[in-house]
Design a protein around this motif. Sequence first.
Motif, mmCIF file in Angstrom:
data_model
loop_
_atom_site.group_PDB
_atom_site.id
_atom_site.type_symbol
_atom_site.label_atom_id
_atom_site.label_comp_id
_atom_site.label_asym_id
_atom_site.label_seq_id
_atom_site.Cartn_x
_atom_site.Cartn_y
_atom_site.Cartn_z
ATOM 1 N N SER A 17 56.224 34.265 32.171
ATOM 2 C CA SER A 17 55.921 33.547 31.167
ATOM 3 C C SER A 17 55.667 34.726 29.925
ATOM 4 C CB SER A 17 54.910 32.738 31.024
ATOM 5 O OG SER A 17 54.924 31.529 32.055
ATOM 6 N N TYR A 45 59.998 31.955 23.070
ATOM 7 C CA TYR A 45 58.559 31.534 22.839
ATOM 8 C C TYR A 45 58.425 30.077 23.369
ATOM 9 C CZ TYR A 45 56.865 35.324 20.098
ATOM 10 O OH TYR A 45 56.667 36.635 19.708
ATOM 11 N N LEU A 49 56.296 28.821 26.724
ATOM 12 C CA LEU A 49 55.713 27.639 26.787
ATOM 13 C C LEU A 49 55.642 26.935 27.911
ATOM 14 C CD1 LEU A 49 54.636 25.512 23.622
ATOM 15 C CD2 LEU A 49 55.584 24.476 25.560
ATOM 16 N N PRO A 53 51.542 27.458 28.433
ATOM 17 C CA PRO A 53 51.245 26.928 27.005
ATOM 18 C C PRO A 53 50.510 28.034 26.230
ATOM 19 C CG PRO A 53 50.575 25.145 28.520
ATOM 20 C CD PRO A 53 50.888 26.447 29.492
ATOM 21 N N GLY A 56 52.975 30.231 24.807
ATOM 22 C CA GLY A 56 53.648 29.486 23.720
ATOM 23 C C GLY A 56 53.045 29.641 22.178
ATOM 24 N N THR A 207 46.325 33.316 20.856
ATOM 25 C CA THR A 207 46.333 33.093 22.362
ATOM 26 C C THR A 207 44.775 33.496 23.061
ATOM 27 O OG1 THR A 207 47.059 35.470 22.291
ATOM 28 C CG2 THR A 207 48.832 33.641 22.629
#
Length: 269
Positions: A17, A45, A49, A53, A56, A207
């Motif tokens: 990710s 992105y 996600l 998440p 993302g 984040t």
Amino acid sequence: YYLSTVGSIWQVNQVVSTFFGVLGTAMILKKKRVVRDYLLSSLLYGVALLGRPTAGLLMVIPIALFIDEIRRRRQSGVFVWQRVLAVLLPVFLSVTIVLVYNAARFGNPLETGHRFLKEAPELAAKREHYGMLSLSYLPMNVWHMIVSPPRFGWVNGPTMSIDLMGNSIFFLSPVLLFALGTLPWIGSKKRGYVHIMRAVWLGIVSTAASSLLYYNTGWMQFGYRYALDFSFLLVLLVYIWFKGAFRWWMVPLVVYTFWVNYTGIGLLQ
């Protein structure tokens, strides 16, 4: 490197990710951005996600750059709508995929599957009492992500012990502290790349906040693995702080960082 050596599904997912998060950032941090750049960044992105998440949430970077570009150029019409669609459509697609997947697997589009996990009783109790996200978890997570130092000693040479709940990313990689030096710059009109620094800091805060409010620190671990979502952005800010030039006095910090991380990975084997 540490996450890659573990090999469990959680760690592999985070590495993959983050890879797409880095690519999404690379697509958008340009002097001149066209619709294709916004589309590719948002799409990458969106892929991040699907796996994680919080990764993302880096979507705020192209959104912030888009808003800044509109403000500075005072453009409207087709210019605006092309970029709005380029930014929002991939996000909408990714969120839709997640909701459809949850509905197909759990019978509820809003069910993440966490309540079906076999986790430590104390974690399950916290999640059931406070929820997955809560301000109640903030002090614990701030301590382990930002403050908690590793412990050093000497037994036939330098030794180190770690907290499996997490240790400060700044004690493990002190060079990252220089990223904080760019914070006063984001309000300046004389500094170059101010709009990029603002967008990057927005991505970091978004984040990091989601992890700081989460009910689990990432145990067991070396360092603070959730910080991987944004730590590459700190590296970018360090680069901006030093204007791309390496300083020789940084060598001891780099050597220390390599030793700490190599030792820490060994402690988990």
